[in-house]
Write a protein that holds these residues in place. Structure first.
Motif, PDB file in Angstrom:
ATOM      1  N   SER A  25      11.987 -46.174  55.641  1.00 59.93           N
ATOM      2  CA  SER A  25      10.669 -46.593  55.153  1.00 59.93           C
ATOM      3  C   SER A  25       9.518 -45.992  55.950  1.00 59.93           C
ATOM      4  CB  SER A  25      10.557 -48.122  55.212  1.00 59.93           C
ATOM      5  OG  SER A  25      10.652 -48.568  56.569  1.00 59.93           O
ATOM      6  N   ALA A  48       6.320 -51.370  50.731  1.00 60.98           N
ATOM      7  CA  ALA A  48       6.128 -50.152  49.932  1.00 60.98           C
ATOM      8  C   ALA A  48       6.435 -50.400  48.462  1.00 60.98           C
ATOM      9  CB  ALA A  48       7.007 -49.030  50.478  1.00 60.98           C
ATOM     10  N   THR A  89       9.295 -39.087  42.032  1.00 67.99           N
ATOM     11  CA  THR A  89       9.424 -40.540  42.131  1.00 67.99           C
ATOM     12  C   THR A  89      10.533 -40.861  43.120  1.00 67.99           C
ATOM     13  OG1 THR A  89      10.854 -40.493  40.161  1.00 67.99           O
ATOM     14  CG2 THR A  89       8.546 -41.145  39.835  1.00 67.99           C
ATOM     15  N   ASP A  97       3.624 -52.439  46.954  1.00 67.39           N
ATOM     16  CA  ASP A  97       2.391 -51.653  46.854  1.00 67.39           C
ATOM     17  C   ASP A  97       2.501 -50.526  45.824  1.00 67.39           C
ATOM     18  OD1 ASP A  97       1.226 -53.229  48.777  1.00 67.39           O
ATOM     19  OD2 ASP A  97       1.572 -51.820  50.419  1.00 67.39           O
ATOM     20  N   LYS A 121       4.877 -39.930  49.753  1.00 73.21           N
ATOM     21  CA  LYS A 121       3.512 -40.315  49.365  1.00 73.21           C
ATOM     22  C   LYS A 121       2.582 -39.098  49.386  1.00 73.21           C
ATOM     23  CE  LYS A 121       1.986 -44.072  51.464  1.00 73.21           C
ATOM     24  NZ  LYS A 121       1.827 -45.092  52.531  1.00 73.21           N
ATOM     25  N   GLU A 122       2.746 -38.256  50.386  1.00 77.88           N
ATOM     26  CA  GLU A 122       1.908 -37.052  50.473  1.00 77.88           C
ATOM     27  C   GLU A 122       2.195 -36.110  49.307  1.00 77.88           C
ATOM     28  OE1 GLU A 122       1.023 -33.308  53.535  1.00 77.88           O
ATOM     29  OE2 GLU A 122       2.406 -34.920  54.125  1.00 77.88           O
ATOM     30  N   ASP A 157       4.391 -47.752  46.222  1.00 77.25           N
ATOM     31  CA  ASP A 157       4.775 -46.471  46.818  1.00 77.25           C
ATOM     32  C   ASP A 157       6.237 -46.136  46.531  1.00 77.25           C
ATOM     33  OD1 ASP A 157       2.229 -46.006  47.929  1.00 77.25           O
ATOM     34  OD2 ASP A 157       2.701 -47.332  49.612  1.00 77.25           O
ATOM     35  N   LEU A 178       9.198 -41.863  53.753  1.00 81.99           N
ATOM     36  CA  LEU A 178       8.300 -42.420  52.740  1.00 81.99           C
ATOM     37  C   LEU A 178       6.918 -41.767  52.821  1.00 81.99           C
ATOM     38  CD1 LEU A 178       7.884 -44.457  50.468  1.00 81.99           C
ATOM     39  CD2 LEU A 178       7.243 -46.141  52.190  1.00 81.99           C
ATOM     40  N   GLU A 179       6.446 -41.502  54.019  1.00 76.90           N
ATOM     41  CA  GLU A 179       5.139 -40.852  54.161  1.00 76.90           C
ATOM     42  C   GLU A 179       5.139 -39.463  53.542  1.00 76.90           C
ATOM     43  OE1 GLU A 179       2.278 -42.212  55.169  1.00 76.90           O
ATOM     44  OE2 GLU A 179       3.483 -44.057  55.204  1.00 76.90           O
ATOM     45  N   ASP A 216       8.848 -46.495  43.527  1.00 76.80           N
ATOM     46  CA  ASP A 216       8.588 -46.633  42.094  1.00 76.80           C
ATOM     47  C   ASP A 216       9.498 -47.625  41.390  1.00 76.80           C
ATOM     48  OD1 ASP A 216       6.581 -44.294  41.556  1.00 76.80           O
ATOM     49  OD2 ASP A 216       8.135 -43.453  42.850  1.00 76.80           O
ATOM     50  N   LYS A 261       3.282 -36.862  46.322  1.00 77.89           N
ATOM     51  CA  LYS A 261       2.687 -37.431  45.115  1.00 77.89           C
ATOM     52  C   LYS A 261       1.190 -37.147  45.074  1.00 77.89           C
ATOM     53  CE  LYS A 261       5.855 -41.375  44.403  1.00 77.89           C
ATOM     54  NZ  LYS A 261       5.926 -42.858  44.348  1.00 77.89           N
ATOM     55  N   SER A 262       0.523 -37.321  46.209  1.00 82.04           N
ATOM     56  CA  SER A 262      -0.931 -37.108  46.243  1.00 82.04           C
ATOM     57  C   SER A 262      -1.289 -35.640  46.010  1.00 82.04           C
ATOM     58  CB  SER A 262      -1.497 -37.580  47.578  1.00 82.04           C
ATOM     59  OG  SER A 262      -1.056 -36.763  48.645  1.00 82.04           O
TER      60      SER A 262
END
Length: 504
Positions: free
Chosen positions: A296, A354, A314, A357, A304-305, A359, A300-301, A361, A307-308
């Motif tokens: 996690s 996560a 996913t 929130d 997230k990056e 993050d 996970l970071e 899916d 996706k951005s």
């Protein structure tokens, strides 16, 4: 003369439109069996389901769902539905929750070839008893693995007449087919909903691991089909255990052999090619889905990056990472061994955060059973025992029970287990209670508690290997409808296995 002929032809236009509508509706609806007495516990194709709590994409309401021919044809609120019902039967479930059936995009039923591990009949019975109406079977651990059109046909044949829920299939991306577009295209043309690859040894001889070069080639083929690549993202590392720190019966020993850096390294490599899925990229249309995330933190970071940055990515996690923690696993209890491993309580907390929130899916079971002998219960050796959590029948109550302290809601449950999995697998007519969708529905009682003990009927082939046995859970499944057929109710299954195979 021409005018008269034209009027004559135009007179048939309404009939033509009606016939086209009938053909189109039949093509897009699940085909109900003509004999309901064997495929369903309910001898009707046209009926209503009533409840005080019906979960739809827009609201939770008290009312009724009208089902005909395997599809949802109307939704009516409480003040109106009794006026609407005429001669059709009504099943009133009172305060029980009515929501879309679960869609499990990650399950190993080991059929054909390793039916002694699970198999389609017991696996899909367990799925129905757990409120799962559709599952997508992984290309391993069946024998042979599903890596070609021919091996997919073996799986389709094995499922025929032996599945109680709907079953689709992922194909396998392995080094032997990654650089052969024809093999991959034939596999996808034969109905595979997407592909799955491992970035570390899978433990199955005919399913070797891939690297970024294989994945890049796979994505280029998948882009033409607009289908996903599912990836087991761990990269093998040499880990040296110190003297006195290598007891194979200790779970902490096993945990040290699969550090979170294995996930982080693999995901970092994976994302170097996942960027091809961006709008305008060479693999636009393809999609990367990271399965069973355990780490996690750094992993996970990275996701997230990505996706951005616009990568089509996913990620899922699984109930066992949300329910258990490394500190709680007893010495020698190899029921808890899986890969990636169950990590510490602090990691579990962050996974829940996560997930809540958005993050993470969605959820999947990663149901991965084996014969009990392979778990080495007598030795309790975590390093040599076969890994995998047996869970298919329990994922709904497990998710609900452990999620209560984190503020879980029915809407989030449906998002994680129905709506988003349906989108991943391109099942546009599943995953929601809406007019026109397939009548795949679970009815359950969130407040009802039960013990998973010898008095609880478990439909998995080997209940003893499940890490959930001995738990007390909340959330009893009352009934499961698949394609409008009542396939499970109050502990009883329909006599015949009438689930459908889902092909792309």
């Amino acid at each position: 003369m021409e005018s008269g002929t034209w009027r004559f032809l135009m007179s048939f236009l309404p009939l033509l439109i009606y016939l086209l509508y009938i053909i189109y509706s039949g093509y897009n609806s699940p085909q109900p069996t003509t004999t309901t007495s064997r495929c369903s516990l309910l001898p009707h194709h046209h009926y209503w389901i009533a409840s005080k709590r019906i979960v739809t994409p827009h609201e939770i309401f008290s009312g009724a769902v009208e089902i005909n021919g395997g599809s949802i044809i109307s939704l009516v609120k409480e003040k109106d539905w009794q006026e609407r019902v005429k001669n059709e039967p009504v099943i009133d479930y009172g305060e029980a929750v009515v929501m879309p059936g679960l869609i499990d995009v990650h399950a190993h039923l080991d059929d054909p070839g390793r039916e002694e591990w699970e198999g389609f009949p017991s696996g899909t019975r367990a799925a129905a008893a757990g409120g799962i109406t559709t599952l997508i079977d992984m290309p391993l651990n069946s024998d042979p693995s599903t890596v070609s059109e021919e091996t997919l046909q073996l799986k389709i044949k094995a499922a025929k007449g032996r599945i109680f829920v709907n079953v689709g299939f992922w194909g396998g991306l392995v080094p032997e087919n990654a650089f052969n577009a024809t093999i991959l295209q034939n596999l996808l043309n034969a109905g595979a909903l997407g592909l799955k690859s491992f970035m570390c040894p899978s433990g199955i001889n005919d399913f070797p691991m891939t690297d970024a070069s294989h994945i890049k080639e796979g994505l280029s083929v998948l882009a033409k089909y607009k289908r996903p690549l599912l990836v087991h993202a761990e990269k093998q590392q040499e880990v040296e255990l110190k003297d006195g720190d290598d007891d194979p019966r200790s779970y902490s020993t096993y945990l040290k052999t699969r550090p979170s850096s294995m996930e982080e390294t693999a995901i970092r490599e994976l994302l170097t090619v996942a960027k091809d899925t961006r709008t305008g990229g060479p693999a636009e249309g393809a999609h990367v889905h990271i399965v069973h995330l355990s780490d996690s933190r750094s992993s996970l970071e990275l996701i997230k990056e990505a996706k951005s940055n616009g990568d089509s990515v996913t990620v899922e996690t699984c109930p066992h990472y949300l329910a258990f923690s490394a500190e709680e696993i007893p010495d020698g209890d190899t029921r808890f061994k899986c890969a990636p491993p169950i990590r510490e309580a602090a990691n579990r907390q962050k996974l829940w955060e996560a997930l809540m929130d958005g993050d993470i899916d969605m959820l999947s079971s990663d149901h991965s059973p084996s014969e009990p002998e392979l778990k080495l219960f007598a030795e309790g050796d975590f390093l040599r025992a076969w890994g995998g959590i047996s869970s298919l029948q329990f994922v709904l109550p497990v998710t609900w029970s452990y999620g209560l302290k984190y503020g879980i809601t029915l809407e989030k449950l449906v998002s994680w287990w129905s709506e988003k999995p349906a989108k991943l697998a391109s099942q546009d007519l599943k995953g929601a209670i809406e007019i026109g969708k397939h009548a795949d529905i679970v009815v359950w009682e969130p407040e009802k508690e039960f013990d998973l003990d010898e008095n609880h009927t478990v439909h998995l082939k080997h209940p003893s290997i499940s890490a959930y046995m001995g738990s007390r859970l909340a959330g009893k499944v009352v009934a499961t409808f698949v394609n409008g057929n009542l396939v499970f109710e109050d502990g009883k299954h329909a006599p015949d296995a009438c689930g459908t195979t889902i092909l792309a």
